[in-house]
Structure formats: C-alpha cells, structure tokens
Write an enzyme that holds these catalytic residues in place. Sequence first.
Site, mmCIF file in Angstrom:
data_model
loop_
_atom_site.group_PDB
_atom_site.id
_atom_site.type_symbol
_atom_site.label_atom_id
_atom_site.label_comp_id
_atom_site.label_asym_id
_atom_site.label_seq_id
_atom_site.Cartn_x
_atom_site.Cartn_y
_atom_site.Cartn_z
ATOM 1 N N LYS A 125 39.919 -3.852 31.204
ATOM 2 C CA LYS A 125 41.387 -3.803 31.198
ATOM 3 C C LYS A 125 41.966 -5.192 31.509
ATOM 4 C CE LYS A 125 41.372 1.074 32.256
ATOM 5 N NZ LYS A 125 41.277 2.126 33.254
ATOM 6 N N GLN B 151 42.567 3.392 39.303
ATOM 7 C CA GLN B 151 41.321 3.733 38.610
ATOM 8 C C GLN B 151 40.686 4.963 39.263
ATOM 9 O OE1 GLN B 151 40.182 1.987 35.784
ATOM 10 N NE2 GLN B 151 38.806 3.728 35.656
ATOM 11 N N ASP C 284 49.921 5.035 33.330
ATOM 12 C CA ASP C 284 48.893 6.003 32.930
ATOM 13 C C ASP C 284 49.517 7.365 32.617
ATOM 14 O OD1 ASP C 284 46.276 5.375 32.483
ATOM 15 O OD2 ASP C 284 45.671 5.423 34.596
#
Length: 287
Positions: free
Chosen positions: A53, A97, A120
């Site tokens: 990422k 994460q 997200d």
Amino acid sequence: MAIILDGKKLSETINSEIAEEVKKLADSSKDVPGLAVIIVGDNPASKVYVASKKKACAKAGIFSLEVALDKNITQEKLIEEIQKLNNDDRINGILLQLPLPKHLDEHVALEAISPEKDVDGFHPTNVGKLYIGLDTFVPCTPKGVIEILKRYNISISGKNAVVVGRSNIVGKPVAALLMKENATVTIAHSKTQNLPDLVKNSDIVVSAIGKPYFIKGDWIKEGAVVIDVGINSVDDPSSPKGYKLVGDVEFEEASKRASYITPVPGGVGPMTIAMLLSNTLKAKLRK
Ligand code: NDP
C-alpha cells in the site's frame, strides 16, 4: 474460451489516472492526499500488505504514513492513536490493517475512525450509507469488483448474480453494490444447501470464500461472468517458493464455459489497492 479480466493492467491504468489527479493538485500548490496505515503487531502477511500500500501511494504521489504499534497495545491507546490521525490535517484517509491481535476489539477500533477519513468503508456510518444508496466510501475489494465489470462494459442490470461468501469486507458489500446496479442477487454461504444449482443459474458469479478450487468449472453457466475474489495458497513443488496462489474457482474448466473470468493472481487483488488510492483521493477532494 473466456476473455481474461486483467485486473493488473486495469489497476495500472487507474493508478496512473489517480497519479495525474494528484499531480494537478501538487501543480496548483495544493496539498497532496495523505493516507495513514495503522499496523498493530508483526503479522507477516499484514506487513506485506502494508508495504504494498505504501509503495502504491508513493508511485501515485500520495503522502503515506505508517503507524506501527506494539502488539500488546491497549484498546485505549489504540483509540488515542486513531484520534490523533483523525485530527491530523495531513491525513485524509485512515486504514486499520486487519486482523488485530485477539485482545483488541476490531469493531470499537473501526468505529473510532472518523467516517470522513474511513477510506476502507468499514465504519458503520459508511456501511449504512452504502445500503441506503448514499454517497460514501465503498470498501476497496467490492469497489474493485464493480470497477472491473464496468471498465470491461459488462452489463449488470437485470442479470442473475450469486455472491458466494457473506463477510462484511467482501460478500455483503459486493451484494449491495450488485443490487445497486440492478442485478438480482443471491447471497450464498456455508449453510447454503444447493450451491451448484444457484451457480448454474447465475449470469454473474462472485466467489469470496477462501477455499481453493471450491467452485467447480462445470457449475458455470455458458457465457457467465466469473469474478474470483478468493486468494488461496496451495502446495506447488514446481515453484521455487514451494507454493502458488489460486482462487476459489477451478479456473481452467470454468474458462471453457465463462464469457469473462478473473485470474488469481492478477484479477481482483491488484484492483483493491487501486480502489484504496481512489478512495484516498476522494477523501481529499471531498474536504
Ligand atoms: P471470510 O472467511 O470472512 O468469509 C468467507 C465466507 O465464505 C463466509 O461467509 C463463509 O460462510 C463462506 N463459506 C465458507 N465455506 C463455504 C462453503 N462451503 N460454501 C459456501 N460458502 C462458504 O473471508 P473474506 O470474505 O475475508 O475473504 C474471502 C476470500 O477472499 C479469501 O480467500 C481472502 O483471502 C480473499 N480476499 C481477497 C481480497 C483481495 O483480492 N484483495 C481482499 C479480501 C479477501 P459463513 O458466513 O456461513 O461462515
């Protein structure tokens, strides 16, 4: 033979479109978008995802900040770190994460992220907005699935779609998005009784199970579109690593019947990061 839906190539195109937008911001002396990635502990797979990422951000000119936290961090301290990022003007997007170490509550942590920075799309506010059809951050993998279909001009409206898997990060949002695009959607899961029949009746099959070769090639209807989200590692003595990555679908057999199919790797996977960059740019432009 099916046309391969090349997610790798498509994601490169999208990433360069995003890089151009970011460059326009930089050229007009505006701040570039900023993404913070929080990683708790030292899960090796998570470290690989975070590194990729960061690399993608750098390539697109997006500022990225890795916040690496100790695996024993308390829930309170984690929330404090998230709140710092909520208040940090350099940061437009915050990504936590997953998975978190077992002593931490994932739902509480995700809810602490400001919905305006939730790139997200996992905050309950944004999940709700998705379901009632409001503009929101769409979770990256599901967004990538729809983007592949759209960029290949595959029509969704009126089609029978089956989504195999009902997780919050893939199955449920994919189903919501397909319904938004006017597909007739069936969601299947581990308790579903007649999966082969459901698949045989579907024009669009999205598999997000996490079991290699689970969807048999001969279940696929002639001309169906197959999107394989699954990423599974199987032994492969012929590979230097001793393993290879495969999807949930029997790719070779399914390719003989499908009109379009995503490969694994190189299908949905690379689209996920492209959609993260897209959501980060969106968060910046929305400010
Ligand atoms: P989860 O384990 O959270 O969910 C799996 C789903 O599959 C569950 O809903 C489960 O049903 C269902 N399932 C399990 N067994 C069966 C069965 N026998 N028949 C029908 N359904 C079944 O996984 P995720 O959604 O997080 O991920 C799914 C796959 O997608 C994984 O391989 C993962 O690695 C991959 N993935 C890929 C991404 C990418 O490309 N970037 C991103 C995210 C995930 P039940 O709810 O009843 O248990």
